[in-house]
Motif scaffolding. Structure first.
Motif, PDB file in Angstrom:
ATOM      1  N   ASN A 188      -8.861  30.885   3.551  1.00  0.00           N
ATOM      2  CA  ASN A 188      -7.551  31.295   3.028  1.00  0.00           C
ATOM      3  C   ASN A 188      -6.547  31.516   4.160  1.00  0.00           C
ATOM      4  O   ASN A 188      -5.373  31.168   4.028  1.00  0.00           O
ATOM      5  CB  ASN A 188      -7.671  32.550   2.169  1.00  0.00           C
ATOM      6  CG  ASN A 188      -8.173  32.255   0.774  1.00  0.00           C
ATOM      7  OD1 ASN A 188      -8.723  31.192   0.501  1.00  0.00           O
ATOM      8  ND2 ASN A 188      -7.994  33.203  -0.126  1.00  0.00           N
ATOM      9  N   ALA A 189      -7.000  32.084   5.272  1.00  0.00           N
ATOM     10  CA  ALA A 189      -6.107  32.302   6.411  1.00  0.00           C
ATOM     11  C   ALA A 189      -5.625  30.974   6.977  1.00  0.00           C
ATOM     12  O   ALA A 189      -4.442  30.818   7.302  1.00  0.00           O
ATOM     13  CB  ALA A 189      -6.815  33.126   7.489  1.00  0.00           C
ATOM     14  N   ASP A 190      -6.528  30.018   7.091  1.00  0.00           N
ATOM     15  CA  ASP A 190      -6.153  28.689   7.585  1.00  0.00           C
ATOM     16  C   ASP A 190      -5.141  28.032   6.641  1.00  0.00           C
ATOM     17  O   ASP A 190      -4.168  27.425   7.083  1.00  0.00           O
ATOM     18  CB  ASP A 190      -7.380  27.796   7.733  1.00  0.00           C
ATOM     19  CG  ASP A 190      -8.258  28.191   8.910  1.00  0.00           C
ATOM     20  OD1 ASP A 190      -7.829  29.026   9.749  1.00  0.00           O
ATOM     21  OD2 ASP A 190      -9.394  27.685   8.987  1.00  0.00           O
ATOM     22  N   ALA A 191      -5.355  28.172   5.343  1.00  0.00           N
ATOM     23  CA  ALA A 191      -4.440  27.592   4.360  1.00  0.00           C
ATOM     24  C   ALA A 191      -3.072  28.252   4.450  1.00  0.00           C
ATOM     25  O   ALA A 191      -2.042  27.583   4.372  1.00  0.00           O
ATOM     26  CB  ALA A 191      -5.013  27.727   2.954  1.00  0.00           C
ATOM     27  N   ALA A 192      -3.045  29.563   4.658  1.00  0.00           N
ATOM     28  CA  ALA A 192      -1.778  30.289   4.760  1.00  0.00           C
ATOM     29  C   ALA A 192      -1.008  29.893   6.013  1.00  0.00           C
ATOM     30  O   ALA A 192       0.220  29.896   6.019  1.00  0.00           O
ATOM     31  CB  ALA A 192      -2.031  31.794   4.752  1.00  0.00           C
ATOM     32  N   LYS A 193      -1.727  29.515   7.066  1.00  0.00           N
ATOM     33  CA  LYS A 193      -1.087  29.084   8.310  1.00  0.00           C
ATOM     34  C   LYS A 193      -0.631  27.634   8.227  1.00  0.00           C
ATOM     35  O   LYS A 193      -0.035  27.124   9.160  1.00  0.00           O
ATOM     36  CB  LYS A 193      -2.058  29.242   9.488  1.00  0.00           C
ATOM     37  CG  LYS A 193      -2.358  30.682   9.860  1.00  0.00           C
ATOM     38  CD  LYS A 193      -3.366  30.722  10.974  1.00  0.00           C
ATOM     39  CE  LYS A 193      -3.824  32.139  11.236  1.00  0.00           C
ATOM     40  NZ  LYS A 193      -4.916  32.174  12.212  1.00  0.00           N
ATOM     41  N   GLY A 194      -0.966  26.964   7.125  1.00  0.00           N
ATOM     42  CA  GLY A 194      -0.556  25.578   6.960  1.00  0.00           C
ATOM     43  C   GLY A 194      -1.506  24.575   7.557  1.00  0.00           C
ATOM     44  O   GLY A 194      -1.223  23.390   7.580  1.00  0.00           O
ATOM     45  N   LYS A 195      -2.661  25.055   8.050  1.00  0.00           N
ATOM     46  CA  LYS A 195      -3.626  24.120   8.630  1.00  0.00           C
ATOM     47  C   LYS A 195      -4.164  23.175   7.574  1.00  0.00           C
ATOM     48  O   LYS A 195      -4.248  21.983   7.774  1.00  0.00           O
ATOM     49  CB  LYS A 195      -4.779  24.876   9.290  1.00  0.00           C
ATOM     50  CG  LYS A 195      -4.380  25.596  10.552  1.00  0.00           C
ATOM     51  CD  LYS A 195      -5.591  26.219  11.197  1.00  0.00           C
ATOM     52  CE  LYS A 195      -5.219  26.919  12.482  1.00  0.00           C
ATOM     53  NZ  LYS A 195      -6.384  27.541  13.098  1.00  0.00           N
ATOM     54  N   SER A 196      -4.562  23.738   6.442  1.00  0.00           N
ATOM     55  CA  SER A 196      -5.031  22.927   5.329  1.00  0.00           C
ATOM     56  C   SER A 196      -5.100  23.823   4.112  1.00  0.00           C
ATOM     57  O   SER A 196      -5.043  25.037   4.214  1.00  0.00           O
ATOM     58  CB  SER A 196      -6.412  22.326   5.611  1.00  0.00           C
ATOM     59  OG  SER A 196      -7.385  23.344   5.668  1.00  0.00           O
ATOM     60  N   THR A 197      -5.236  23.200   2.979  1.00  0.00           N
ATOM     61  CA  THR A 197      -5.414  23.956   1.749  1.00  0.00           C
ATOM     62  C   THR A 197      -6.900  24.141   1.538  1.00  0.00           C
ATOM     63  O   THR A 197      -7.709  23.476   2.188  1.00  0.00           O
ATOM     64  CB  THR A 197      -4.830  23.188   0.552  1.00  0.00           C
ATOM     65  OG1 THR A 197      -5.570  21.978   0.419  1.00  0.00           O
ATOM     66  CG2 THR A 197      -3.353  22.899   0.738  1.00  0.00           C
ATOM     67  N   PRO A 198      -7.306  25.026   0.623  1.00  0.00           N
ATOM     68  CA  PRO A 198      -8.728  25.159   0.350  1.00  0.00           C
ATOM     69  C   PRO A 198      -9.376  23.841  -0.054  1.00  0.00           C
ATOM     70  O   PRO A 198     -10.536  23.640   0.134  1.00  0.00           O
ATOM     71  CB  PRO A 198      -8.781  26.185  -0.785  1.00  0.00           C
ATOM     72  CG  PRO A 198      -7.570  27.025  -0.547  1.00  0.00           C
ATOM     73  CD  PRO A 198      -6.523  26.046  -0.050  1.00  0.00           C
ATOM     74  N   ALA A 199      -8.599  22.913  -0.594  1.00  0.00           N
ATOM     75  CA  ALA A 199      -9.148  21.616  -0.972  1.00  0.00           C
ATOM     76  C   ALA A 199      -9.360  20.734   0.250  1.00  0.00           C
ATOM     77  O   ALA A 199      -9.922  19.652   0.147  1.00  0.00           O
ATOM     78  CB  ALA A 199      -8.220  20.915  -1.965  1.00  0.00           C
ATOM     79  N   GLY A 200      -8.892  21.197   1.418  1.00  0.00           N
ATOM     80  CA  GLY A 200      -9.162  20.473   2.640  1.00  0.00           C
ATOM     81  C   GLY A 200      -8.103  19.477   3.059  1.00  0.00           C
ATOM     82  O   GLY A 200      -8.237  18.811   4.065  1.00  0.00           O
ATOM     83  N   LYS A 201      -7.019  19.323   2.304  1.00  0.00           N
ATOM     84  CA  LYS A 201      -5.973  18.381   2.662  1.00  0.00           C
ATOM     85  C   LYS A 201      -4.822  19.134   3.310  1.00  0.00           C
ATOM     86  O   LYS A 201      -4.430  20.193   2.837  1.00  0.00           O
ATOM     87  CB  LYS A 201      -5.456  17.653   1.419  1.00  0.00           C
ATOM     88  CG  LYS A 201      -6.464  16.740   0.794  1.00  0.00           C
ATOM     89  CD  LYS A 201      -5.856  15.983  -0.363  1.00  0.00           C
ATOM     90  CE  LYS A 201      -6.872  15.052  -0.988  1.00  0.00           C
ATOM     91  NZ  LYS A 201      -6.309  14.344  -2.127  1.00  0.00           N
TER      92      LYS A 201
END
Length: 146
Positions: A119-132
């Motif tokens: 979730n932290a990575d997704a919030a930083k814009g690295k990727s979404t939980p779906a991995g894209k």
């Protein structure tokens, strides 16, 4: 869970509606997730216990007649914990821990820690939980598939 016209308002009231042995398991699951995600907000959503972090869903859990379900078990969670989850029934987005078997509280804690990072990575814009990456997902919005 005892049938009630009213949805539970808190996780504690949700747990209290179950027989003692199931309630004990639910309390331990709650504790495992709480320890792994100490800043997570606890609430009831979709009539089941919910943990959210920074406003984003982290994990849900729910008890049923023969199992306790943990949600969402994303493809990245399934891949990261493939061997450990292999012995448990799964379906799209969930893993079920049968009530006639020991609940793997340590595994649930590790999954929660993984979801915190995801979730932290997704919030930083690295990727979404779906991995894209977000850019790929948003550019696909509104485009017709050929």
């Amino acid at each position: 869970m005892k049938k009630s016209a009213n949805a539970p308002e808190t996780i504690s009231s949700y747990i209290a509606a179950f027989p003692a042995d199931t309630g004990t398991r639910l309390k331990k699951i709650r504790a495992a997730i709480s320890k792994a995600a100490p800043g997570a907000e606890q609430s009831i959503s979709y009539r089941i216990p919910t943990f959210k972090l920074a406003g984003r869903p982290l994990l849900y859990f729910a008890a049923f007649k023969a199992h306790i379900g943990l949600y969402p078990i994303t493809s990245s969670v399934k891949a990261a914990f493939k061997n450990e989850l292999a012995g448990y029934p799964q379906s799209k987005g969930t893993v079920r821990f049968p009530l006639d078997e020991p609940v793997p509280y340590a595994l649930i804690g590790r999954i929660a820690k993984f979801k915190v990072k995801e979730n932290a990575d997704a919030a930083k814009g690295k990727s979404t939980p779906a991995g894209k990456p977000r850019a790929q997902r948003s550019s696909a919005v509104g485009k017709k598939q050929a």
